[in-house]
Design an enzyme around this catalytic site. Sequence first.
Site, PDB file in Angstrom:
ATOM      1  N   LYS A  85       0.933  56.916   7.874  1.00 14.45           N
ATOM      2  CA  LYS A  85       1.432  58.301   7.905  1.00 14.45           C
ATOM      3  C   LYS A  85       1.235  58.990   6.547  1.00 14.45           C
ATOM      4  CE  LYS A  85       5.638  56.951   9.097  1.00 14.45           C
ATOM      5  NZ  LYS A  85       5.470  55.493   9.230  1.00 14.45           N
ATOM      6  N   ARG A 161      13.366  60.647  13.673  1.00  9.97           N
ATOM      7  CA  ARG A 161      13.153  59.236  14.015  1.00  9.97           C
ATOM      8  C   ARG A 161      14.097  58.758  15.082  1.00  9.97           C
ATOM      9  NH1 ARG A 161      10.783  55.501   9.389  1.00  9.97           N
ATOM     10  NH2 ARG A 161      10.101  57.226   8.129  1.00  9.97           N
ATOM     11  N   ARG A 196       0.617  47.152  -0.106  1.00  9.60           N
ATOM     12  CA  ARG A 196       0.701  48.552  -0.568  1.00  9.60           C
ATOM     13  C   ARG A 196       1.193  48.624  -2.011  1.00  9.60           C
ATOM     14  NH1 ARG A 196       3.810  52.720   2.967  1.00  9.60           N
ATOM     15  NH2 ARG A 196       5.304  51.017   3.010  1.00  9.60           N
ATOM     16  N   ARG A 225       7.175  49.290  -3.497  1.00 10.03           N
ATOM     17  CA  ARG A 225       8.449  49.780  -2.966  1.00 10.03           C
ATOM     18  C   ARG A 225       9.422  48.636  -2.729  1.00 10.03           C
ATOM     19  NH1 ARG A 225       7.136  53.874   1.905  1.00 10.03           N
ATOM     20  NH2 ARG A 225       8.747  52.621   2.893  1.00 10.03           N
ATOM     21  N   ARG A 236      12.339  46.913   9.707  1.00 11.29           N
ATOM     22  CA  ARG A 236      11.956  48.325   9.892  1.00 11.29           C
ATOM     23  C   ARG A 236      11.218  48.522  11.210  1.00 11.29           C
ATOM     24  NH1 ARG A 236       8.949  48.663   4.391  1.00 11.29           N
ATOM     25  NH2 ARG A 236       7.997  50.565   5.180  1.00 11.29           N
TER      26      ARG A 236
HETATM   27  P1  AP5 Z   1       1.001  54.395   4.322  1.00  6.90           P
HETATM   28  O1  AP5 Z   1       0.151  55.596   4.501  1.00  6.90           O
HETATM   29  O2  AP5 Z   1       1.823  54.298   3.082  1.00  6.90           O
HETATM   30  O3  AP5 Z   1       1.884  54.143   5.632  1.00  6.90           O
HETATM   31  P2  AP5 Z   1       3.195  54.880   6.183  1.00  6.90           P
HETATM   32  O4  AP5 Z   1       3.055  54.977   7.646  1.00  6.90           O
HETATM   33  O5  AP5 Z   1       3.444  56.135   5.414  1.00  6.90           O
HETATM   34  O6  AP5 Z   1       4.240  53.749   5.849  1.00  6.90           O
HETATM   35  P3  AP5 Z   1       5.758  53.785   5.374  1.00  6.90           P
HETATM   36  O7  AP5 Z   1       6.094  52.362   5.068  1.00  6.90           O
HETATM   37  O8  AP5 Z   1       5.978  54.789   4.293  1.00  6.90           O
HETATM   38  O9  AP5 Z   1       6.494  54.209   6.646  1.00  6.90           O
HETATM   39  P4  AP5 Z   1       7.979  53.943   6.942  1.00  6.90           P
HETATM   40  O10 AP5 Z   1       8.198  54.817   8.110  1.00  6.90           O
HETATM   41  O11 AP5 Z   1       8.348  52.528   7.084  1.00  6.90           O
HETATM   42  O12 AP5 Z   1       8.688  54.352   5.572  1.00  6.90           O
HETATM   43  P5  AP5 Z   1       9.392  55.685   5.083  1.00  6.90           P
HETATM   44  O13 AP5 Z   1       9.137  55.815   3.658  1.00  6.90           O
HETATM   45  O14 AP5 Z   1       9.086  56.822   5.946  1.00  6.90           O
HETATM   46  O15 AP5 Z   1       0.024  53.130   4.418  1.00  6.90           O
HETATM   47  C1  AP5 Z   1       0.521  51.833   4.267  1.00  6.90           C
HETATM   48  C2  AP5 Z   1      -0.545  50.967   3.548  1.00  6.90           C
HETATM   49  O16 AP5 Z   1      -1.679  50.840   4.408  1.00  6.90           O
HETATM   50  C3  AP5 Z   1      -1.057  51.576   2.241  1.00  6.90           C
HETATM   51  O17 AP5 Z   1      -1.272  50.555   1.305  1.00  6.90           O
HETATM   52  C4  AP5 Z   1      -2.386  52.244   2.628  1.00  6.90           C
HETATM   53  O18 AP5 Z   1      -3.307  52.264   1.560  1.00  6.90           O
HETATM   54  C5  AP5 Z   1      -2.846  51.352   3.771  1.00  6.90           C
HETATM   55  N1  AP5 Z   1      -3.570  52.098   4.800  1.00  6.90           N
HETATM   56  C6  AP5 Z   1      -3.260  53.303   5.339  1.00  6.90           C
HETATM   57  N2  AP5 Z   1      -4.141  53.654   6.276  1.00  6.90           N
HETATM   58  C7  AP5 Z   1      -5.022  52.627   6.364  1.00  6.90           C
HETATM   59  C8  AP5 Z   1      -6.184  52.385   7.166  1.00  6.90           C
HETATM   60  N3  AP5 Z   1      -6.601  53.298   8.104  1.00  6.90           N
HETATM   61  N4  AP5 Z   1      -6.859  51.219   6.990  1.00  6.90           N
HETATM   62  C9  AP5 Z   1      -6.440  50.312   6.039  1.00  6.90           C
HETATM   63  N5  AP5 Z   1      -5.361  50.482   5.248  1.00  6.90           N
HETATM   64  C10 AP5 Z   1      -4.664  51.634   5.419  1.00  6.90           C
HETATM   65  O19 AP5 Z   1      10.937  55.302   5.331  1.00  6.90           O
HETATM   66  C11 AP5 Z   1      11.544  54.269   4.539  1.00  6.90           C
HETATM   67  C12 AP5 Z   1      12.987  54.096   4.981  1.00  6.90           C
HETATM   68  O20 AP5 Z   1      13.706  55.321   4.762  1.00  6.90           O
HETATM   69  C13 AP5 Z   1      13.208  53.762   6.444  1.00  6.90           C
HETATM   70  O21 AP5 Z   1      13.091  52.373   6.687  1.00  6.90           O
HETATM   71  C14 AP5 Z   1      14.642  54.274   6.662  1.00  6.90           C
HETATM   72  O22 AP5 Z   1      15.570  53.368   6.141  1.00  6.90           O
HETATM   73  C15 AP5 Z   1      14.659  55.527   5.795  1.00  6.90           C
HETATM   74  N6  AP5 Z   1      14.286  56.717   6.577  1.00  6.90           N
HETATM   75  C16 AP5 Z   1      13.099  57.376   6.529  1.00  6.90           C
HETATM   76  N7  AP5 Z   1      13.085  58.406   7.394  1.00  6.90           N
HETATM   77  C17 AP5 Z   1      14.300  58.401   7.999  1.00  6.90           C
HETATM   78  C18 AP5 Z   1      14.902  59.200   9.005  1.00  6.90           C
HETATM   79  N8  AP5 Z   1      14.237  60.220   9.602  1.00  6.90           N
HETATM   80  N9  AP5 Z   1      16.152  58.888   9.411  1.00  6.90           N
HETATM   81  C19 AP5 Z   1      16.834  57.886   8.847  1.00  6.90           C
HETATM   82  N10 AP5 Z   1      16.326  57.063   7.897  1.00  6.90           N
HETATM   83  C20 AP5 Z   1      15.071  57.327   7.475  1.00  6.90           C
END
Ligand code: AP5
Length: 289
Positions: A85, A161, A196, A225, A236
């Site tokens: 994402k 979410r 990552r 992270r 997660r």
């Molecule tokens: P990346 O692009 O960083 O992936 P991402 O989908 O953004 O992953 P996140 O881990 O950030 O998602 P998440 O939903 O778990 O975390 P968030 O921060 O939102 O890519 C990942 C890796 O893959 C990178 O190294 C990249 O280089 C590689 N990559 C990407 N595309 C690729 C490809 N095509 N091929 C190969 N490699 C690739 O949330 C964190 C926490 O916050 C949650 O667990 C929760 O506790 C809280 N939170 C967040 N949002 C909410 C909400 N709405 N409500 C309540 N709690 C929330």
Amino acid sequence: MASSMAAATAVASSSYLSPSPVAAERPTTGGRVFFPGASVSSRSLRLPRAGARSPATRKPRSKGIVAALADPLKVMISGAPASGKGTQCELIKAKYGVVHISAGDLLRAEIAAGTENGKQAKEFMEKGQLVPDEIVVNMVKDRLLQPDAQENGWLLDGYPRSYSQAMALETLNIRPDIFLLLEVPDELLVERVVGRRLDPETGKIYHLKYSPPESEEIAARLTQRFDDTEEKVKLRLETYYNNVGSLLSTYDDVIVKVKGDVTVDEVFAEIDKLLDSSLAKKAEKVASA
Ligand code: AP5
């Protein structure tokens, strides 16, 4: 819609984990979050000021620009942890000029600032659980309603979410033009998470294997992270599968599944086509209004 229900079933029946209910605990205190502001990139849709060129010499505006002026692009992007994402949002933001609003980034900013909300949020994030609505809903809503997002359009990353978060937007009549759902097999997600790395200076997302840093200097400053461990990503993922079904039913009219297990450029090429088509449809509506 049948396609989105199929997506819901496919996602919910993923075999990597045995889903079990993960209830977001209620916080002991609520409260609104002070949002410190975010940088905006709006290169591609920025237009010349009125009068900058004479009408006779001005080129006709593209359909996308016309639509963006009247009704800017509104995008939600969802997918499992590490489905890509954030990586795709950087590319979308650069091309379409929409304001990227990442719930995870907003929460990490609160943690970094040492706020009370940040402290509470970290407890839930450590456990791979959703941060309670009392913290998240106002935080995202306030950002979404700021003038830059209203004028340039928005790209909501990782929000909503859950059903309650989707309903909080519905009550404000906030709906996306398109809901992108990145699909990546579970076995790839763990590898993506543990590899990552983030550049604290530029915010760029790297992967030790798939997107390695360009120089030794950058490599030396990369950070990881706190929730990017194999153990935490499994939690997660479990939370994700427990909640995604309700989103699919709320947005079934605008959901498009995108294959996320190809290269970053290939994923973006698909997203780019979809967003272009969304803008073209909006332009048709504007033209016929
Ligand atoms: P990346 O692009 O960083 O992936 P991402 O989908 O953004 O992953 P996140 O881990 O950030 O998602 P998440 O939903 O778990 O975390 P968030 O921060 O939102 O890519 C990942 C890796 O893959 C990178 O190294 C990249 O280089 C590689 N990559 C990407 N595309 C690729 C490809 N095509 N091929 C190969 N490699 C690739 O949330 C964190 C926490 O916050 C949650 O667990 C929760 O506790 C809280 N939170 C967040 N949002 C909410 C909400 N709405 N409500 C309540 N709690 C929330």
